[in-house]
Enzyme design. Structure first.
Site, PDB file in Angstrom:
ATOM      1  N   ASP A  85       0.842  -1.191   0.000  1.00  0.00           N
ATOM      2  CA  ASP A  85       0.000   0.000   0.000  1.00  0.00           C
ATOM      3  C   ASP A  85       0.885   1.252   0.000  1.00  0.00           C
ATOM      4  O   ASP A  85       1.888   1.304   0.699  1.00  0.00           O
ATOM      5  CB  ASP A  85      -0.846  -0.039   1.271  1.00  0.00           C
ATOM      6  CG  ASP A  85      -2.030   0.883   1.185  1.00  0.00           C
ATOM      7  OD1 ASP A  85      -3.148   0.377   1.314  1.00  0.00           O
ATOM      8  OD2 ASP A  85      -1.827   2.104   0.983  1.00  0.00           O
ATOM      9  N   LYS A 138       0.767  13.703 -16.338  1.00  0.00           N
ATOM     10  CA  LYS A 138      -0.275  14.718 -16.447  1.00  0.00           C
ATOM     11  C   LYS A 138      -1.625  14.072 -16.134  1.00  0.00           C
ATOM     12  O   LYS A 138      -1.743  12.865 -16.284  1.00  0.00           O
ATOM     13  CB  LYS A 138      -0.271  15.367 -17.822  1.00  0.00           C
ATOM     14  CG  LYS A 138      -0.598  14.423 -19.000  1.00  0.00           C
ATOM     15  CD  LYS A 138      -1.986  14.519 -19.497  1.00  0.00           C
ATOM     16  CE  LYS A 138      -2.659  13.246 -19.607  1.00  0.00           C
ATOM     17  NZ  LYS A 138      -3.848  13.000 -20.218  1.00  0.00           N
ATOM     18  N   HIS A 168       3.041  13.450 -22.589  1.00  0.00           N
ATOM     19  CA  HIS A 168       3.701  12.659 -23.639  1.00  0.00           C
ATOM     20  C   HIS A 168       3.611  13.326 -25.014  1.00  0.00           C
ATOM     21  O   HIS A 168       4.392  13.029 -25.904  1.00  0.00           O
ATOM     22  CB  HIS A 168       3.191  11.210 -23.672  1.00  0.00           C
ATOM     23  CG  HIS A 168       1.892  11.041 -24.400  1.00  0.00           C
ATOM     24  ND1 HIS A 168       0.681  11.322 -23.836  1.00  0.00           N
ATOM     25  CD2 HIS A 168       1.625  10.638 -25.659  1.00  0.00           C
ATOM     26  CE1 HIS A 168      -0.275  11.088 -24.714  1.00  0.00           C
ATOM     27  NE2 HIS A 168       0.262  10.665 -25.824  1.00  0.00           N
ATOM     28  N   LYS A 172       6.367  13.634 -28.632  1.00  0.00           N
ATOM     29  CA  LYS A 172       5.994  13.108 -29.951  1.00  0.00           C
ATOM     30  C   LYS A 172       6.810  13.784 -31.042  1.00  0.00           C
ATOM     31  O   LYS A 172       6.964  15.003 -31.052  1.00  0.00           O
ATOM     32  CB  LYS A 172       4.515  13.399 -30.227  1.00  0.00           C
ATOM     33  CG  LYS A 172       3.552  12.406 -29.648  1.00  0.00           C
ATOM     34  CD  LYS A 172       2.141  12.879 -29.978  1.00  0.00           C
ATOM     35  CE  LYS A 172       1.107  12.004 -29.331  1.00  0.00           C
ATOM     36  NZ  LYS A 172       0.719  10.877 -30.163  1.00  0.00           N
ATOM     37  N   GLU A 206     -10.864  11.366 -31.609  1.00  0.00           N
ATOM     38  CA  GLU A 206     -10.574   9.955 -31.346  1.00  0.00           C
ATOM     39  C   GLU A 206     -11.817   9.131 -31.633  1.00  0.00           C
ATOM     40  O   GLU A 206     -12.898   9.454 -31.148  1.00  0.00           O
ATOM     41  CB  GLU A 206     -10.121   9.771 -29.893  1.00  0.00           C
ATOM     42  CG  GLU A 206      -8.781  10.453 -29.652  1.00  0.00           C
ATOM     43  CD  GLU A 206      -8.254  10.298 -28.228  1.00  0.00           C
ATOM     44  OE1 GLU A 206      -7.058  10.072 -28.054  1.00  0.00           O
ATOM     45  OE2 GLU A 206      -9.069  10.408 -27.288  1.00  0.00           O
ATOM     46  N   ASP A 225      -8.176  15.960 -19.255  1.00  0.00           N
ATOM     47  CA  ASP A 225      -7.430  14.849 -19.847  1.00  0.00           C
ATOM     48  C   ASP A 225      -6.518  15.320 -20.987  1.00  0.00           C
ATOM     49  O   ASP A 225      -5.359  14.917 -21.050  1.00  0.00           O
ATOM     50  CB  ASP A 225      -8.425  13.796 -20.363  1.00  0.00           C
ATOM     51  CG  ASP A 225      -7.747  12.528 -20.839  1.00  0.00           C
ATOM     52  OD1 ASP A 225      -6.781  12.096 -20.193  1.00  0.00           O
ATOM     53  OD2 ASP A 225      -8.192  11.950 -21.861  1.00  0.00           O
ATOM     54  N   HIS A 230      -2.141  18.539 -23.427  1.00  0.00           N
ATOM     55  CA  HIS A 230      -1.706  18.306 -24.810  1.00  0.00           C
ATOM     56  C   HIS A 230      -2.079  19.461 -25.758  1.00  0.00           C
ATOM     57  O   HIS A 230      -1.248  19.959 -26.504  1.00  0.00           O
ATOM     58  CB  HIS A 230      -2.351  17.042 -25.385  1.00  0.00           C
ATOM     59  CG  HIS A 230      -2.101  15.804 -24.581  1.00  0.00           C
ATOM     60  ND1 HIS A 230      -1.027  15.647 -23.748  1.00  0.00           N
ATOM     61  CD2 HIS A 230      -2.794  14.631 -24.497  1.00  0.00           C
ATOM     62  CE1 HIS A 230      -1.076  14.451 -23.190  1.00  0.00           C
ATOM     63  NE2 HIS A 230      -2.138  13.823 -23.627  1.00  0.00           N
ATOM     64  N   LYS A 316     -14.075  11.944 -27.752  1.00  0.00           N
ATOM     65  CA  LYS A 316     -14.029  10.485 -27.911  1.00  0.00           C
ATOM     66  C   LYS A 316     -15.246  10.077 -28.731  1.00  0.00           C
ATOM     67  O   LYS A 316     -16.280  10.752 -28.697  1.00  0.00           O
ATOM     68  CB  LYS A 316     -14.120   9.801 -26.540  1.00  0.00           C
ATOM     69  CG  LYS A 316     -13.058  10.255 -25.537  1.00  0.00           C
ATOM     70  CD  LYS A 316     -11.817   9.418 -25.631  1.00  0.00           C
ATOM     71  CE  LYS A 316     -10.798   9.771 -24.562  1.00  0.00           C
ATOM     72  NZ  LYS A 316      -9.443   9.338 -24.922  1.00  0.00           N
TER      73      LYS A 316
HETATM   74  C1  BG6 Z   1      -3.703  10.642 -23.145  1.00  0.00           C
HETATM   75  C2  BG6 Z   1      -5.142  10.746 -22.757  1.00  0.00           C
HETATM   76  O1  BG6 Z   1      -2.918  11.536 -22.399  1.00  0.00           O
HETATM   77  O2  BG6 Z   1      -3.560  10.931 -24.514  1.00  0.00           O
HETATM   78  C3  BG6 Z   1      -6.000   9.829 -23.602  1.00  0.00           C
HETATM   79  O3  BG6 Z   1      -5.275  10.418 -21.381  1.00  0.00           O
HETATM   80  C4  BG6 Z   1      -5.758  10.063 -25.075  1.00  0.00           C
HETATM   81  O4  BG6 Z   1      -7.382   9.981 -23.307  1.00  0.00           O
HETATM   82  C5  BG6 Z   1      -4.261  10.034 -25.356  1.00  0.00           C
HETATM   83  O5  BG6 Z   1      -6.410   9.052 -25.810  1.00  0.00           O
HETATM   84  C6  BG6 Z   1      -3.950  10.402 -26.792  1.00  0.00           C
HETATM   85  O6  BG6 Z   1      -2.597  10.250 -27.022  1.00  0.00           O
HETATM   86  P1  BG6 Z   1      -2.060   9.576 -28.341  1.00  0.00           P
HETATM   87  O7  BG6 Z   1      -0.583   9.617 -28.230  1.00  0.00           O
HETATM   88  O8  BG6 Z   1      -2.611   8.181 -28.350  1.00  0.00           O
HETATM   89  O9  BG6 Z   1      -2.606  10.383 -29.459  1.00  0.00           O
END
Ligand code: BG6
Length: 457
Positions: A85, A138, A168, A172, A206, A225, A230, A316
């Site tokens: 834990d 994040k 992330h 890229k 997406e 999110d 991003h 989404k």
């Molecule tokens: C993430 C989100 O940070 O980025 C997701 O939490 C999203 O919801 C994703 O789908 C998209 O990243 P990528 O690299 O798949 O385009």
């Protein structure tokens, strides 16, 4: 000054979704490229032993890999596991013992943000934070106030140079390509301002839904999110002023400065949507009104951009998966040549990389008429070399902060969205496979409507 390379990698949330989808594949790739040869310790509370974690790594790579036998064997030999834990001191005492005197461990917190404070405190108490670096996922905080509080908690233990806030998107290839597109070319910079740009749209669509992350997603929603991080980072790279060099301090300063000029969102500048069926997703609260779609109209209050509408849209269960920027230029010098499709710069960030320009050419025939022609001059698949996670984990292990979010930018981004968080505006149900609620159309009406990216099936 050269910074020491981390001599152990600890990842919290080892049995979780992020580790499964992203971290194991990144670790195997790092090993394959000869970039990782230190103990790797997973931490989680699952009642597991290391054998189960190895199996999980194998399953992860079978699905998101492929498995590379040699690199995987090495991964298995480096992999260790601590079960416990995060609130229990014993978990961290055990971790300290397994670290066997590593001087500069890297602690990666692939866990919900609500757990960060307790883990940071325990890392400090157990001595595991000494000489260490920390990587946090994040979104950093849930709003401006919590981001500031979290920063304080982390800084009580880790110096800023040892804190790596992962977004992330910054790792890229395509997103870094934006920076190069802007500042390695002469052609675009002179028109990159309100005198020549009529509007800008950024769409991150997406096709899939919450993909098994119902519970986590329901605690976030689209704004937390992907917009706060991003998409605002993409906006900053697209519109920032030129830094003096491509050095990380200069880039971070200019992106943060840009975000600080974006006007905070008001309720009438946003449309929130939720796809029909979201409430049936596992982990989603029965009457949740969390948004799975958001469309926003932003303004940048700067000399360069004042008055230019910036439209951002993400969701989404939209018709395609694609992230694309569209910059529309103003009318041509001669009014007769004006048509519905003006000059456009289209920058596609995923699923492939594309830079395309629409310009006007003479329509063949007698009349002096123009017609739009699109030239696509860079086209290549995304992410062929290195995934974002592989790149970012490697950078963090070397203490290189270039591709990580800085607190100043994080706070500026929260300031933009703070006023519209937490269901302050209604959420409108939309049908899957559509471009979100029809109300989103109204936002884009002044610029002639949304441009829906087209993706080959
Ligand atoms: C993430 C989100 O940070 O980025 C997701 O939490 C999203 O919801 C994703 O789908 C998209 O990243 P990528 O690299 O798949 O385009």
């Amino acid at each position: 000054m050269k910074r020491p390379v981390s001599d152990a990698l600890v990842f919290f949330g080892a049995t979780g979704d992020l580790a499964y989808k992203m971290i194991f594949p990144a670790l195997q790739s790092m090993i394959r490229h000869g970039h990782l040869d230190v103990p790797i310790i997973g931490v989680a509370k699952a009642g597991w032993g290391v054998e189960q974690l190895r199996q999980r790594a194998h399953d992860s790579l079978s699905e998101h890999g492929p498995v590379d036998d040699e690199a995987f064997a090495k991964l298995v030999s480096l992999l260790d596991y601590v079960d416990g834990d995060y609130a229990e001191p014993a978990t961290f005492d055990e971790l300290a013992a397994r670290l066997k005197g590593a001087q500069h461990p890297l602690h990666y917190l692939a866990i919900p943000p609500s757990l960060f404070p307790v883990v940071v405190d325990e890392l400090a108490r157990s001595g595991c934070a000494k000489g260490a670096r920390i990587v946090v996922e994040k979104p950093f905080g849930r709003d401006l106030a919590s981001a500031q509080a979290l920063n304080k908690t982390i800084h009580a233990v880790f110096a800023e140079e040892d804190v790596f806030r992962i977004d992330h998107y910054l790792g890229k290839e395509a997103v870094q390509g934006l920076f190069v597109f802007r500042f390695a070319n002469r052609l675009f910079e002179p028109v990159w301002n309100r005198e020549h740009v009529r509007s800008v749209q950024i769409t991150m669509a997406e096709k899939f839904g919450v993909a098994g992350r119902g519970s986590l997603y329901d605690s976030l929603g689209a704004i937390r999110d992907v917009v706060q991080n991003h998409l605002l980072e993409v906006l900053a790279l697209l519109t920032m002023d030129a830094p003096d060099s491509a050095g990380h301090t200069e880039i971070r300063e200019k992106t943060a400065a840009l975000l600080e000029r974006v006007k905070p969102l008001s309720a009438n500048a946003i449309v929130r949507g939720q796809f029909r069926g979201y409430l049936d997703e596992q982990g989603v609260k029965p009457r949740s009104n969390v948004e799975t779609f958001a469309a926003l109209h932003l303004e940048i209050d700067s000399e360069r951009w004042r008055g230019v509408p910036f439209l951002i849209r993400t969701g989404k269960k939209l018709p395609v998966s694609c992230t694309e920027i569209l910059v529309e230029l103003r009318s041509p010098p001669i009014a007769e040549f004006e048509n519905d499709t003006g000059d456009l710069v289209r920058l596609r960030l995923s699923p492939d990389l594309e830079i395309a320009l629409t310009t006007q050419h003479k329509k063949p025939g007698e009349a002096m008429e123009a017609e739009p022609v699109e030239m696509s001059f860079v086209q290549r698949p995304d992410g062929v070399e290195m995934t974002a996670y592989e790149r970012l984990l490697g950078d963090a292990m070397h203490g290189d902060p270039t591709l990580f979010a800085h607190q100043r930018a994080v706070e500026a981004a929260w300031t933009i969205v703070d006023g519209v968080l937490d269901m302050k505006t209604p959420v409108i149900v939309y049908e899957p496979d559509t471009w979100g609620p029809s109300q989103a159309e109204a936002l884009a009406e002044p610029v002639g409507g949304w441009h829906d990216p087209e993706v080959q099936p």
